[in-house]
Motif scaffolding. Structure first.
Motif, mmCIF file in Angstrom:
data_model
loop_
_atom_site.group_PDB
_atom_site.id
_atom_site.type_symbol
_atom_site.label_atom_id
_atom_site.label_comp_id
_atom_site.label_asym_id
_atom_site.label_seq_id
_atom_site.Cartn_x
_atom_site.Cartn_y
_atom_site.Cartn_z
ATOM 1 N N TYR A 109 0.963 -1.262 0.108
ATOM 2 C CA TYR A 109 -0.041 -0.203 -0.049
ATOM 3 C C TYR A 109 0.749 1.291 -0.048
ATOM 4 O O TYR A 109 0.554 2.202 -0.646
ATOM 5 N N ASP A 121 8.679 8.665 1.769
ATOM 6 C CA ASP A 121 7.440 9.543 1.062
ATOM 7 C C ASP A 121 6.808 10.752 1.810
ATOM 8 O O ASP A 121 6.751 11.977 1.652
ATOM 9 N N PRO A 173 2.149 2.879 -5.214
ATOM 10 C CA PRO A 173 2.466 4.182 -5.756
ATOM 11 C C PRO A 173 3.659 4.047 -6.839
ATOM 12 O O PRO A 173 3.482 5.320 -7.599
ATOM 13 N N ARG A 174 4.563 3.181 -6.897
ATOM 14 C CA ARG A 174 5.393 3.414 -7.788
ATOM 15 C C ARG A 174 5.111 2.401 -9.022
ATOM 16 O O ARG A 174 5.901 2.367 -10.216
#
Length: 331
Positions: free
Chosen positions: A106, A251, A111-112
Motif C-alpha cells: 500500500y 515519502d 504508488p511506484r
C-alpha cells in the motif's frame, strides 16, 4: 528410493518450516494441526532424526531440518516453474503476480507501479498481499517481496533494500507536546507496529532503544496496529509517535507530513528481499520486475536533515537538563 519417499509428509514439513509453525501450515494445507504434527513425526521416524524443535509459540528446524526443508522447497518450486512453462507454452505469459506484505504494498509498491507500466507496457502486474510467505509450488505468485531476516530456504533470495529506524510524528504534534529527547516519549502515545515475523530482532520500540543505547520510558499510552500502513497513517494524523521504518516513511518525510524529532538513525536487523524460485531467475518477465525494483530503490529519496523537526518562530526548542544526561547519549 524415490517411490518410497513420503511426499505428503515432506510437503507438510516444508510448510511448517516456511511458515514457522504447525498452525499456519495446517491452515495452508487445509488439514488439522494434529494431522500436520503427525506427518512431521512420521517423517522424523522414517529418517531416524529429529527435524524440528517444538517450543511454545514457535517452531525451529534443526540443522538437518533446515537442509531438508531447503531441498524440498527448491525442488517443489522448480517443478511448479516447469509446469507453468509447459502450461503456457502455446502463448507467452505476460502476467506477473507479485506478492508482498499489505502495508509495504500500500505505502511503497503500488504508488511506484505506474513507473513499471510505463517501462514495460507489455506486462500486466497483479499484486497479491499476504502476511505469510507464498508457497510458489501451489500459489499463483511468481515473485515475492518479503520482510524479515532474509532466510528463505530453497529459494532465490536477493536483498532489495535495508532500512533504518527512527521515531516519526506529525509536526503539529510536536508543536503541542515537545519531544527533545527519549525521556520525553513518556509524554506521548507510542504507535506500535505488530510485526508478525518474530525471528531475529524485529523493529520494535524496545529493540530500537537497545540499538541506540537508550532507556525507553513508559509512555503515556500506546496504540497497536496490525498493519504498517495503519501505523504510518496514525502518525500522519497526529495520534502519536511511530517508530519509522525508512522505506515506509520516506515519502511522508519528503512531503513534510511527518518529521523526525531526533537526528539519530538506528540500523534495523530486518531488510526487504526479492524472493522467487531458483528456476524463475532467468525468466525475462521476472528479470524485468527485479531490475525495476532495484532501480526504484536507487531513486528513492534519501533521509536528510531537512526531515528534522524545526520549531516555528517563537516556539521553544531548548533541551532540558535531563535530556542531556549521559544515559541518553548513544553508546
Amino acid at each position: 528410493m524415490i517411490s518410497n519417499l513420503p511426499f505428503t509428509a515432506l510437503r507438510a514439513f516444508e510448510a511448517v518450516v516456511r511458515l514457522q509453525g504447525f498452525a499456519r501450515a495446517a491452515e495452508e494445507l487445509a488439514v488439522t494441526q494434529s494431522a500436520v504434527s503427525q506427518q512431521v513425526k512420521s517423517l522424523e521416524e522414517w529418517l531416524g532424526r529429529r527435524l524440528v524443535d517444538r517450543k511454545p509459540g514457535r517452531t525451529q528446524p534443526t540443522e538437518d531440518g533446515r537442509r531438508l526443508a531447503a531441498a524440498v522447497a527448491e525442488n517443489f518450486n522448480n517443478i511448479a516453474t516447469v509446469c507453468h512453462e509447459i502450461r503456457d507454452a502455446n502463448q507467452p505469459n505476460l502476467t506477473i503476480v507479485l506478492s508482498a506484505l499489505p502495508g509495504f504494498a500500500y505505502i511503497w509498491l503500488i504508488p511506484r507501479l505506474i513507473n513499471f507500466n510505463l517501462r514495460h507496457p507489455q506486462y500486466e502486474v497483479s499484486i497479491v498481499t499476504s502476511q505469510i510467505p507464498p508457497n510458489f509450488a501451489v500459489d499463483e505468485a511468481d515473485v515475492s517481496i518479503r520482510y524479515g531476516s532474509g532466510t528463505y530456504p530453497g529459494l532465490h533470495v536477493e536483498t532489495l533494500m535495508h532500512e533504518r529506524l527512527f521515531p516519526v510524528c506529525s509536526p503539529e504534534l510536536l508543536q503541542k507536546t515537545p519531544l527533545n529527547c527519549v525521556e520525553d516519549l513518556a509524554n506521548h502515545t507510542l504507535l506500535v507496529d505488530d510485526v508478525s515475523q518474530s525471528d531475529g530482532l524485529p523493529p520494535t520500540w524496545e529493540n530500537w532503544a537497545k540499538e541506540m543505547g537508550w532507556s525507553l520510558p513508559q509512555p503515556a499510552r500506546s496504540m497497536q496496529f496490525g498493519q504498517s500502513n495503519m501505523v504510518v497513517q496514525a502518525a500522519v494524523r497526529g495520534f502519536g509517535v511511530a517508530l519509522g521504518r525508512e522505506p515506509l516513511v520516506v515519502d511522508e518525510l519528503e512531503a513534510g507530513r511527518l518529521v523526525r524529532p531526533f537526528p539519530e538513525l538506528a540500523t534495523s536487523h530486518y531488510s526487504y528481499s526479492i524472493v522467487c524460485p531458483k528456476a524463475a531467475v532467468e525468466s525475462e518477465r521476472i528479470s524485468a520486475i527485479r531490475n525495476w525494483l532495484h532501480d526504484e530503490v536507487r531513486e528513492q529519496a534519501p533521509i536528510t536533515d531537512a526531515s528534522l523537526f524545526k520549531p516555528p518562530a517563537g516556539h521553544s526548542s531548548k533541551r532540558e537538563k535531563s535530556c542531556d544526561s549521559p544515559k541518553q547519549m548513544r553508546k
